[in-house]
Design a protein around this motif. Structure first.
Motif, PDB file in Angstrom:
ATOM      1  N   MET A  29     -33.660 -14.022 -10.569  1.00 34.45           N
ATOM      2  CA  MET A  29     -33.988 -13.633  -9.201  1.00 34.45           C
ATOM      3  C   MET A  29     -34.684 -12.268  -9.209  1.00 34.45           C
ATOM      4  N   ALA A  30     -35.623 -12.104  -8.290  1.00 36.57           N
ATOM      5  CA  ALA A  30     -36.325 -10.833  -8.138  1.00 36.57           C
ATOM      6  C   ALA A  30     -36.482 -10.561  -6.648  1.00 36.57           C
ATOM      7  N   SER A  31     -36.802  -9.339  -6.336  1.00 38.51           N
ATOM      8  CA  SER A  31     -37.037  -8.957  -4.954  1.00 38.51           C
ATOM      9  C   SER A  31     -38.546  -9.029  -4.684  1.00 38.51           C
ATOM     10  N   THR A  32     -38.916  -9.247  -3.424  1.00 46.15           N
ATOM     11  CA  THR A  32     -40.344  -9.276  -3.090  1.00 46.15           C
ATOM     12  C   THR A  32     -40.989  -7.916  -3.334  1.00 46.15           C
ATOM     13  N   ASN A  33     -40.183  -6.868  -3.437  1.00 46.63           N
ATOM     14  CA  ASN A  33     -40.717  -5.538  -3.746  1.00 46.63           C
ATOM     15  C   ASN A  33     -41.174  -5.444  -5.204  1.00 46.63           C
ATOM     16  N   ASP A  34     -40.708  -6.367  -6.069  1.00 43.07           N
ATOM     17  CA  ASP A  34     -41.028  -6.351  -7.493  1.00 43.07           C
ATOM     18  C   ASP A  34     -42.197  -7.270  -7.859  1.00 43.07           C
ATOM     19  N   LEU A  35     -42.855  -7.896  -6.883  1.00 41.35           N
ATOM     20  CA  LEU A  35     -43.917  -8.854  -7.180  1.00 41.35           C
ATOM     21  C   LEU A  35     -45.073  -8.205  -7.932  1.00 41.35           C
ATOM     22  N   LYS A  36     -45.654  -8.992  -8.857  1.00 37.43           N
ATOM     23  CA  LYS A  36     -46.823  -8.564  -9.623  1.00 37.43           C
ATOM     24  C   LYS A  36     -47.782  -9.748  -9.694  1.00 37.43           C
TER      25      LYS A  36
END
Length: 187
Positions: free
Chosen positions: A1-8
């Motif tokens: 899981m990741a946060s949308t703040n971490d998108l690349k």
């Protein structure tokens, strides 16, 4: 899981019941009123369909582990294509539907990027340009054009492309694998 703040860019997300989407571009937006959000452009990995999707900032999204390895095309086994990992010598059989248009530009020994997720092959990515020999083309006739004309030519893989009139049978040419266009002669 990741946060949308971490998108690349290039990150692969698992959304909508397991569909895989690659992040093409993203933008964090902080409006004067209301909460921050993330505007994204996503491309479905299997179909290539591109959609715009907006997430609230900080939303949790599931990421998918996509393994991209350089592999060499070994041979065709009936309808299927067999690729070999050059490090481990493991062989991987890929169905024609997954190879798609890349089959027009594949010769034994060519290298390609093979993307897999949980053991399933997602897609094959060829280099932007490959060098192939012209198997057959009609001779160009002088005075046959008002401006730089083209003629059809069949490549050694069986694919047909448009080439300038001066290109002859047996010549090696550079071909763009994305759209099948002629890029030039190879010395």
């Amino acid at each position: 899981m990741a946060s949308t703040n971490d998108l690349k860019n290039g990150m692969v997300l698992k959304l909508e019941g397991g569909k895989l989407w690659s992040v093409v571009e993203f933008q964090h937006v902080k409006p004067g009123k209301g909460p921050a959000f993330v505007r994204t452009k996503l491309k479905e990995v299997l179909t290539g369909k591109v959609v715009d999707k907006t997430f609230n900032a900080g939303t949790k999204v599931e990421t998918a582990n996509v393994d991209k390895r350089g592999m060499q095309f070994s041979y065709k086994d009936g309808e299927n294509f067999v690729f070999m990992d050059m490090d481990t010598y493991d062989q991987l059989t890929v169905e024609p539907a997954v190879v798609g248009d890349a089959a027009k530009y594949l010769l034994e020994g060519f290298e390609a990027l093979v993307a897999t997720n949980e053991g399933a092959v997602l897609y094959i990515e060829l280099p932007a340009a490959v060098e192939l020999t012209i198997e057959h083309t009609e001779p160009g006739v002088q005075g046959d054009r008002s401006t730089g004309g083209t003629k059809p030519a069949t490549l050694e893989t069986g694919a047909e492309i448009q080439v300038p009139l001066f290109v002859v049978t047996g010549e090696k040419v550079k071909v763009d694998t994305r759209d099948g266009s002629y890029l030039g002669r190879v010395k």
